[in-house]
Design a protein around this motif. Structure first.
Motif, PDB file in Angstrom:
ATOM      1  N   ALA A 207       0.828  -1.210   0.000  1.00 35.47           N
ATOM      2  CA  ALA A 207       0.000   0.000   0.000  1.00 35.47           C
ATOM      3  C   ALA A 207       0.862   1.259   0.000  1.00 35.47           C
ATOM      4  O   ALA A 207       0.619   2.198  -0.773  1.00 35.47           O
ATOM      5  N   ALA A 208       1.880   1.284   0.862  1.00 33.09           N
ATOM      6  CA  ALA A 208       2.740   2.470   0.935  1.00 33.09           C
ATOM      7  C   ALA A 208       3.546   2.640  -0.350  1.00 33.09           C
ATOM      8  O   ALA A 208       3.646   3.756  -0.889  1.00 33.09           O
ATOM      9  N   GLY A 209       4.112   1.538  -0.842  1.00 27.15           N
ATOM     10  CA  GLY A 209       4.914   1.623  -2.055  1.00 27.15           C
ATOM     11  C   GLY A 209       4.107   2.035  -3.259  1.00 27.15           C
ATOM     12  O   GLY A 209       4.532   2.902  -4.043  1.00 27.15           O
ATOM     13  N   MET A 210       2.926   1.423  -3.437  1.00 24.26           N
ATOM     14  CA  MET A 210       2.097   1.787  -4.584  1.00 24.26           C
ATOM     15  C   MET A 210       1.569   3.202  -4.454  1.00 24.26           C
ATOM     16  O   MET A 210       1.404   3.906  -5.457  1.00 24.26           O
ATOM     17  N   GLY A 211       1.311   3.622  -3.220  1.00 25.28           N
ATOM     18  CA  GLY A 211       0.896   5.006  -3.028  1.00 25.28           C
ATOM     19  C   GLY A 211       1.956   5.976  -3.527  1.00 25.28           C
ATOM     20  O   GLY A 211       1.649   6.971  -4.191  1.00 25.28           O
ATOM     21  N   CYS A 212       3.214   5.677  -3.230  1.00 22.47           N
ATOM     22  CA  CYS A 212       4.318   6.526  -3.709  1.00 22.47           C
ATOM     23  C   CYS A 212       4.441   6.475  -5.230  1.00 22.47           C
ATOM     24  O   CYS A 212       4.586   7.510  -5.892  1.00 22.47           O
ATOM     25  N   VAL A 213       4.371   5.274  -5.792  1.00 19.07           N
ATOM     26  CA  VAL A 213       4.529   5.122  -7.243  1.00 19.07           C
ATOM     27  C   VAL A 213       3.421   5.857  -7.982  1.00 19.07           C
ATOM     28  O   VAL A 213       3.675   6.599  -8.947  1.00 19.07           O
ATOM     29  N   LEU A 214       2.185   5.672  -7.550  1.00 22.28           N
ATOM     30  CA  LEU A 214       1.053   6.244  -8.279  1.00 22.28           C
ATOM     31  C   LEU A 214       0.948   7.752  -8.110  1.00 22.28           C
ATOM     32  O   LEU A 214       0.345   8.428  -8.942  1.00 22.28           O
ATOM     33  N   THR A 215       1.523   8.292  -7.042  1.00 22.00           N
ATOM     34  CA  THR A 215       1.535   9.746  -6.865  1.00 22.00           C
ATOM     35  C   THR A 215       2.826  10.382  -7.366  1.00 22.00           C
ATOM     36  O   THR A 215       2.973  11.609  -7.314  1.00 22.00           O
ATOM     37  N   GLY A 216       3.763   9.561  -7.838  1.00 24.28           N
ATOM     38  CA  GLY A 216       5.001  10.075  -8.388  1.00 24.28           C
ATOM     39  C   GLY A 216       6.001  10.542  -7.345  1.00 24.28           C
ATOM     40  O   GLY A 216       6.904  11.333  -7.645  1.00 24.28           O
ATOM     41  N   ARG A 217       5.869  10.052  -6.108  1.00 27.97           N
ATOM     42  CA  ARG A 217       6.780  10.470  -5.042  1.00 27.97           C
ATOM     43  C   ARG A 217       7.713   9.316  -4.679  1.00 27.97           C
ATOM     44  O   ARG A 217       7.258   8.211  -4.399  1.00 27.97           O
ATOM     45  N   LEU A 218       8.994   9.595  -4.671  1.00 30.93           N
ATOM     46  CA  LEU A 218       9.986   8.573  -4.299  1.00 30.93           C
ATOM     47  C   LEU A 218       9.778   7.280  -5.094  1.00 30.93           C
ATOM     48  O   LEU A 218       9.862   6.176  -4.568  1.00 30.93           O
ATOM     49  N   THR A 219       9.506   7.425  -6.383  1.00 28.48           N
ATOM     50  CA  THR A 219       9.137   6.277  -7.205  1.00 28.48           C
ATOM     51  C   THR A 219      10.236   5.228  -7.253  1.00 28.48           C
ATOM     52  O   THR A 219       9.967   4.028  -7.128  1.00 28.48           O
ATOM     53  N   VAL A 220      11.476   5.662  -7.441  1.00 24.94           N
ATOM     54  CA  VAL A 220      12.574   4.706  -7.546  1.00 24.94           C
ATOM     55  C   VAL A 220      12.744   3.945  -6.238  1.00 24.94           C
ATOM     56  O   VAL A 220      12.828   2.708  -6.222  1.00 24.94           O
ATOM     57  N   LEU A 221      12.778   4.667  -5.128  1.00 29.01           N
ATOM     58  CA  LEU A 221      12.943   4.022  -3.823  1.00 29.01           C
ATOM     59  C   LEU A 221      11.775   3.085  -3.536  1.00 29.01           C
ATOM     60  O   LEU A 221      11.965   1.944  -3.098  1.00 29.01           O
ATOM     61  N   ALA A 222      10.547   3.552  -3.782  1.00 22.55           N
ATOM     62  CA  ALA A 222       9.373   2.737  -3.502  1.00 22.55           C
ATOM     63  C   ALA A 222       9.367   1.465  -4.352  1.00 22.55           C
ATOM     64  O   ALA A 222       9.064   0.368  -3.857  1.00 22.55           O
ATOM     65  N   SER A 223       9.719   1.602  -5.622  1.00 19.51           N
ATOM     66  CA  SER A 223       9.750   0.432  -6.504  1.00 19.51           C
ATOM     67  C   SER A 223      10.777  -0.582  -6.037  1.00 19.51           C
ATOM     68  O   SER A 223      10.527  -1.795  -6.041  1.00 19.51           O
ATOM     69  N   CYS A 224      11.938  -0.085  -5.625  1.00 21.11           N
ATOM     70  CA  CYS A 224      12.990  -0.990  -5.150  1.00 21.11           C
ATOM     71  C   CYS A 224      12.579  -1.706  -3.867  1.00 21.11           C
ATOM     72  O   CYS A 224      12.824  -2.903  -3.700  1.00 21.11           O
ATOM     73  N   VAL A 225      11.933  -0.975  -2.952  1.00 22.09           N
ATOM     74  CA  VAL A 225      11.471  -1.597  -1.704  1.00 22.09           C
ATOM     75  C   VAL A 225      10.427  -2.664  -2.009  1.00 22.09           C
ATOM     76  O   VAL A 225      10.444  -3.761  -1.426  1.00 22.09           O
ATOM     77  N   LEU A 226       9.528  -2.397  -2.933  1.00 20.41           N
ATOM     78  CA  LEU A 226       8.509  -3.374  -3.315  1.00 20.41           C
ATOM     79  C   LEU A 226       9.149  -4.625  -3.912  1.00 20.41           C
ATOM     80  O   LEU A 226       8.777  -5.757  -3.580  1.00 20.41           O
ATOM     81  N   GLY A 227      10.109  -4.423  -4.799  1.00 20.50           N
ATOM     82  CA  GLY A 227      10.771  -5.564  -5.425  1.00 20.50           C
ATOM     83  C   GLY A 227      11.560  -6.397  -4.433  1.00 20.50           C
ATOM     84  O   GLY A 227      11.509  -7.636  -4.463  1.00 20.50           O
TER      85      GLY A 227
END
Length: 414
Positions: A207-227
């Motif tokens: 939820a936190a990671g996708m929230g960041c990705v979909l709002t364009g905030r900290l996308t790289v960090l959020a994507s890496c944490v999700l992966g």
């Protein structure tokens, strides 16, 4: 016998869209995979004498699907060049029908009880929300949903690799995943983490990671944490740890095949990955299921690989239109067939000892119901939601971290 009669919505021109000639072989493989999974469940209940013993029909279909996903998904992301748009498209591709089928099965639970493998606890809801069911050791409301766990884990890892700027080396990743599968088979009898913890942690991160990705905030960090989270959960909480890692290896092997086809890689990582995945259950402390016995497992893998190779060989030719149409509705076939089968089982009872004419008639009725229903769910649920997802994805594209970055000369076949 045609599996897509012209009168069916699955075959009508307004229900399905024509597929570009260069992509038809991929839909053909999806159609073959869907039919294999449907056939596994149908013959187990209705015609067990027809069930092959040298390989597992359902797993064969799943492996074909996974090879297609590995071949298509990473390069589709790289072609689009936008992690946010990728996830918008995936959500609208996967979740609408998934939620509809969940709702249907739960609505029928007063008549057909939900599977015993589904925990009667809120963490089962958390696991279904992320689709990471098998990855966090939770049974799905519909049995076939376990495969979506590994698809989702693959998407999370692919998005992380793209966001981090790692567009090459997928063959090496396939080999590493194969080695991890073999190691897990040798060292882990079961998942180290059980209970609701993995489901709740994955939901929070998701939820936190996708929230960041979909709002364009900290996308790289959020994507890496999700992966990284998805990768960590595979050996730690999957119901059979080596198996989840093996499925990941198969999908990355599909990506390596695409790289080889485009002249940017070789086939040796694919061959080595296949060898590692084939050997993973041989010395495993706990194989997991009867069909993971070495001879059945290896023959299933080989047959899936041969099928994918045959599909590639036909990629410059026209393929049977009914197979491409089945490929277009393959997701509906995959999710809808078990609820229909459960209703028939409830009404008709056990069929495996019925006279042969009754078994054949039951199979015919099942297919005559399944194909039109799948065509309708594609037409009224899948296609409109996919179109909406595409529009929203196009609207979301733009510069920003992890978005709007186009790799150097990468294109996708689908």
């Amino acid at each position: 016998m045609s599996l897509a009669p012209t009168a069916s919505p699955a075959a009508s021109p307004e229900a399905v869209r024509p597929v570009p000639h260069r992509l038809a072989w991929l839909d053909m493989l999806r159609g073959v995979g869907a039919l294999a999974v449907v056939g596994e469940h149908l013959v187990t209940w209705d015609m067990p004498w027809l069930r092959p013993t040298q390989f597992n029909l359902g797993t064969y279909g799943v492996l074909v699907f996974f090879l297609v996903s590995g071949y298509v998904i990473p390069v589709s992301l790289e072609r689009g060049g936008d992690v946010r748009a990728f996830w918008i498209g995936r959500f609208f591709r996967l979740y609408p029908l998934y939620i509809a089928v969940l709702g249907l099965v739960l609505a029928l639970s007063w008549w057909i009880p939900v599977r015993e493998e589904v925990p009667r606890d809120l963490y089962a809801v958390a696991a279904h929300a992320t689709m990471l069911l098998d990855v966090v050791g939770v049974g799905g409301v519909v049995d076939t949903m376990w495969t979506l766990s590994y698809e989702m884990a693959f998407y999370l890892m692919v998005a992380a690799l793209f966001a981090a700027g790692v567009h090459r080396g997928r063959g090496l990743i396939a080999v590493l995943a194969g080695l991890a599968a073999l190691t897990a088979g040798l060292t882990l009898a079961s998942a180290p983490l059980t209970g609701g913890g993995p489901a709740w942690v994955s939901l929070a991160v998701f939820a936190a990671g996708m929230g960041c990705v979909l709002t364009g905030r900290l996308t790289v960090l959020a994507s890496c944490v999700l992966g990284v989270t998805a990768l960590a959960l595979l050996p730690l909480s999957s119901r059979v740890p080596w198996f989840g890692l093996a499925m990941l290896a198969v999908m990355f092997a599909g990506t390596a095949i695409h790289r080889w086809e485009r002249g940017s890689g070789s086939l040796w990582p694919v061959a080595l990955t296949v060898l590692l995945v084939a050997c993973a259950p041989v010395w495993a402390i706990s194989a997991g299921w009867w069909w993971v016995q070495p001879d059945v497992w290896i023959s299933t893998i080989v047959l899936a690989g041969v099928t994918f190779a045959a599909g590639m060989a036909l990629r410059g030719r026209r393929v049977p239109s009914f197979l491409t149409r089945l490929g277009l509705i393959s997701y509906s076939l995959y999710l809808v067939h078990l609820p229909i089968l459960l209703v028939m089982v409830r009404i008709l009872g056990e069929r495996r000892w019925s006279p042969l004419p009754h078994q054949l008639a039951t199979a015919a009725v099942f297919l005559l119901v399944l194909l039109p229903v799948s065509g309708l769910t594609y037409r009224w649920i899948e296609r409109p939601m996919q179109d909406l997802g595409r529009r929203l994805a196009r609207a979301s594209r733009g510069p920003g971290p992890g978005g709007g970055v186009r790799p150097e000369s990468e294109s996708a076949s689908g």
